[in-house]
Scaffold this active site. Structure first.
Site, PDB file in Angstrom:
ATOM      1  N   GLY A  86      11.263  20.445  47.902  1.00  0.00           N
ATOM      2  CA  GLY A  86      12.299  20.328  47.387  1.00  0.00           C
ATOM      3  C   GLY A  86      13.936  20.848  48.266  1.00  0.00           C
ATOM      4  O   GLY A  86      15.205  20.549  47.250  1.00  0.00           O
ATOM      5  N   ARG A  96      15.768  19.919  51.028  1.00  0.00           N
ATOM      6  CA  ARG A  96      16.652  19.639  51.512  1.00  0.00           C
ATOM      7  C   ARG A  96      15.768  18.202  51.822  1.00  0.00           C
ATOM      8  O   ARG A  96      14.351  17.680  50.638  1.00  0.00           O
ATOM      9  CB  ARG A  96      16.486  19.634  52.928  1.00  0.00           C
ATOM     10  CG  ARG A  96      15.843  20.911  53.867  1.00  0.00           C
ATOM     11  CD  ARG A  96      15.896  21.112  54.875  1.00  0.00           C
ATOM     12  NE  ARG A  96      16.201  23.135  55.552  1.00  0.00           N
ATOM     13  CZ  ARG A  96      15.143  23.707  55.652  1.00  0.00           C
ATOM     14  NH1 ARG A  96      14.492  23.775  54.702  1.00  0.00           N
ATOM     15  NH2 ARG A  96      15.377  25.125  56.061  1.00  0.00           N
ATOM     16  N   SER A 139       5.784   5.518  51.443  1.00  0.00           N
ATOM     17  CA  SER A 139       6.129   5.329  52.173  1.00  0.00           C
ATOM     18  C   SER A 139       5.813   3.723  52.381  1.00  0.00           C
ATOM     19  O   SER A 139       5.107   3.127  52.138  1.00  0.00           O
ATOM     20  CB  SER A 139       6.387   6.189  53.653  1.00  0.00           C
ATOM     21  OG  SER A 139       6.854   5.036  55.123  1.00  0.00           O
ATOM     22  N   TYR A 148       0.615   9.418  60.087  1.00  0.00           N
ATOM     23  CA  TYR A 148       1.032   8.978  59.109  1.00  0.00           C
ATOM     24  C   TYR A 148       1.329   8.090  58.230  1.00  0.00           C
ATOM     25  O   TYR A 148       0.759   8.158  57.059  1.00  0.00           O
ATOM     26  CB  TYR A 148       2.801   8.959  59.472  1.00  0.00           C
ATOM     27  CG  TYR A 148       3.517   9.117  58.685  1.00  0.00           C
ATOM     28  CD1 TYR A 148       4.683   9.403  58.117  1.00  0.00           C
ATOM     29  CD2 TYR A 148       4.626   7.303  58.185  1.00  0.00           C
ATOM     30  CE1 TYR A 148       5.265   9.667  56.764  1.00  0.00           C
ATOM     31  CE2 TYR A 148       4.991   7.401  57.481  1.00  0.00           C
ATOM     32  CZ  TYR A 148       6.382   8.725  56.899  1.00  0.00           C
ATOM     33  OH  TYR A 148       6.930   8.206  56.015  1.00  0.00           O
TER      34      TYR A 148
END
Length: 279
Positions: A30, A32, A162, A175
Site C-alpha cells: 500500500g 506506492r 491482471s 507473471y
C-alpha cells in the site's frame, strides 16, 4: 442454503452506499503506486485504513500523507506477504482496530518480464511466493477474522489480478501463471464463502503508469529495458480508450468493489483496461 441474509439496500442514497465509515481496510503493497491510490480512496470514503508494506518507512510516510488529507484513521504496518506469520500478525492488528476487519486488498506483487528459457528457478519461485502465495496467505488470514465477526458489515476481499490473469502474454510466463492463480482464488473463494456473507472479487488492470514502473524502466539492464519498452508500447497501442491507465483508475474500481454499491457482486474479476479485453 445461505446462512447470511444481506441487508436490503433498495432506496439507500448513493452517498451512503459508498460510505465506508466504521470499516477497517487493509491494503498490502500500500505504500506506492496502485496500492497507495487504493488506500487514499478508501480513506476518502471514511474507512480506517492500514497501509501495509515490506518497506516500513514508505508505509509510514504514505499513512501520514493520506491521514492529513482525510478525517479518518490511517496507520501503517509492516508485512512480508511471503511469510504466513507476518500476514497473520497484520490481520490481528487490523482486526483490533475499531469494529473489526471488513476490507482486505491483496495488492502486493511483482512483475518480471523474462522469456521462458531465461527464467531461473529463483525468479519463478519469487514471483509465486509474492504474487500467488502472498495473496493466498492474505485471503486465509482475512477470512479467519471475518468469519469470527459475522456482525461486521461489508466484508470483502479484493485480489489484484491482471489482464495477464485472464489471457496469455509473451515473455511473462511466471507473471501470467501467478496472476491466473490469483484469478482462480477469486472464483474458488467466492463460491466457498458466499454463505458466510463474505464477498471475494478481483481487479484486472492493463498497462498502468506508476512510479514503480517508471523507476524499473530507468534502472533495468539494457535487455530488460528494451523488452519492457516493447511490451508496454504494444500493450498501450492495443487500448481502445487511447491511453494507459492511472493508479486512480484502478483505485476507483476498488472503491466500488469495497462499497455497498457492489453488495451483490462476487466471484468476478473486473477488467480496468480501457477496453482491451473487449477485443
Amino acid at each position: 442454503m445461505n446462512n447470511f441474509i444481506a441487508p436490503d439496500l433498495t432506496g439507500t442514497p448513493v452517498g451512503k452506499l459508498v460510505d465506508l465509515s466504521g470499516r477497517t481496510a487493509v491494503v498490502t503493497g500500500g505504500a506506492r503506486g496502485i496500492g497507495y491510490a487504493i488506500c487514499d480512496r478508501l480513506a476518502e470514503a471514511g474507512a480506517s485504513v492500514v497501509v501495509a508494506d515490506l518497506d516500513e518507512d514508505a508505509a509510514s510516510g504514505a499513512a501520514t500523507e493520506i491521514s492529513q488529507r482525510w478525517s479518518t484513521r490511517v496507520t501503517s504496518a509492516f508485512v512480508d506477504v511471503t511469510q504466513p506469520m507476518s500476514v497473520d500478525a497484520l490481520a490481528d492488528f487490523a482486526d483490533s482496530i475499531g469494529s473489526g476487519l471488513a476490507i482486505w486488498v491483496n495488492n502486493a506483487g511483482v512483475y518480471p518480464s523474462t522469456p521462458l528459457l531465461e527464467i531461473e528457478d529463483a525468479e519463478w519461485e519469487r514471483t509465486m511466493r509474492i504474487t500467488l502465495d502472498g495473496t493466498f496467505y492474505g485471503c486465509r488470514a482475512a477470512v479467519r477474522k471475518m468469519i469470527a465477526r459475522q456482525e461486521v458489515r461489508g466484508r470483502v476481499i479484493i485480489n489484484m489480478s491482471s489482464l495477464s490473469g485472464l489471457r496469455g502474454r509473451r515473455n511473462l510466463a511466471s507473471y501470467v501463471a501467478s496472476k491466473h492463480g490469483v484469478t482462480g482464488l477469486v472464483k474458488a473463494l467466492a463460491v466457498e464463502l458466499g454463505s458466510q456473507g463474505i464477498r471475494v472479487v478481483g481487479l484486472a488492470p492493463s498497462v498502468v503508469d506508476t512510479p514503480g514502473m517508471r523507476q524499473r524502466r530507468e534502472t533495468a539492464d539494457p535487455a530488460e529495458a528494451k523488452r519492457l519498452a516493447e511490451l508496454e508500447a504494444a500493450s498501450a497501442a492495443a487500448i481502445p480508450a487511447g491511453r494507459v491507465g492511472s493508479a486512480d483508475d484502478v483505485a476507483r474500481a476498488a472503491l466500488y468493489l469495497a462499497s455497498d454499491m457492489s453488495e451483490f457482486v462476487t466471484g468476478v474479476i473486473i477488467p480496468v483496461d480501457g477496453g482491451v479485453s473487449a477485443g
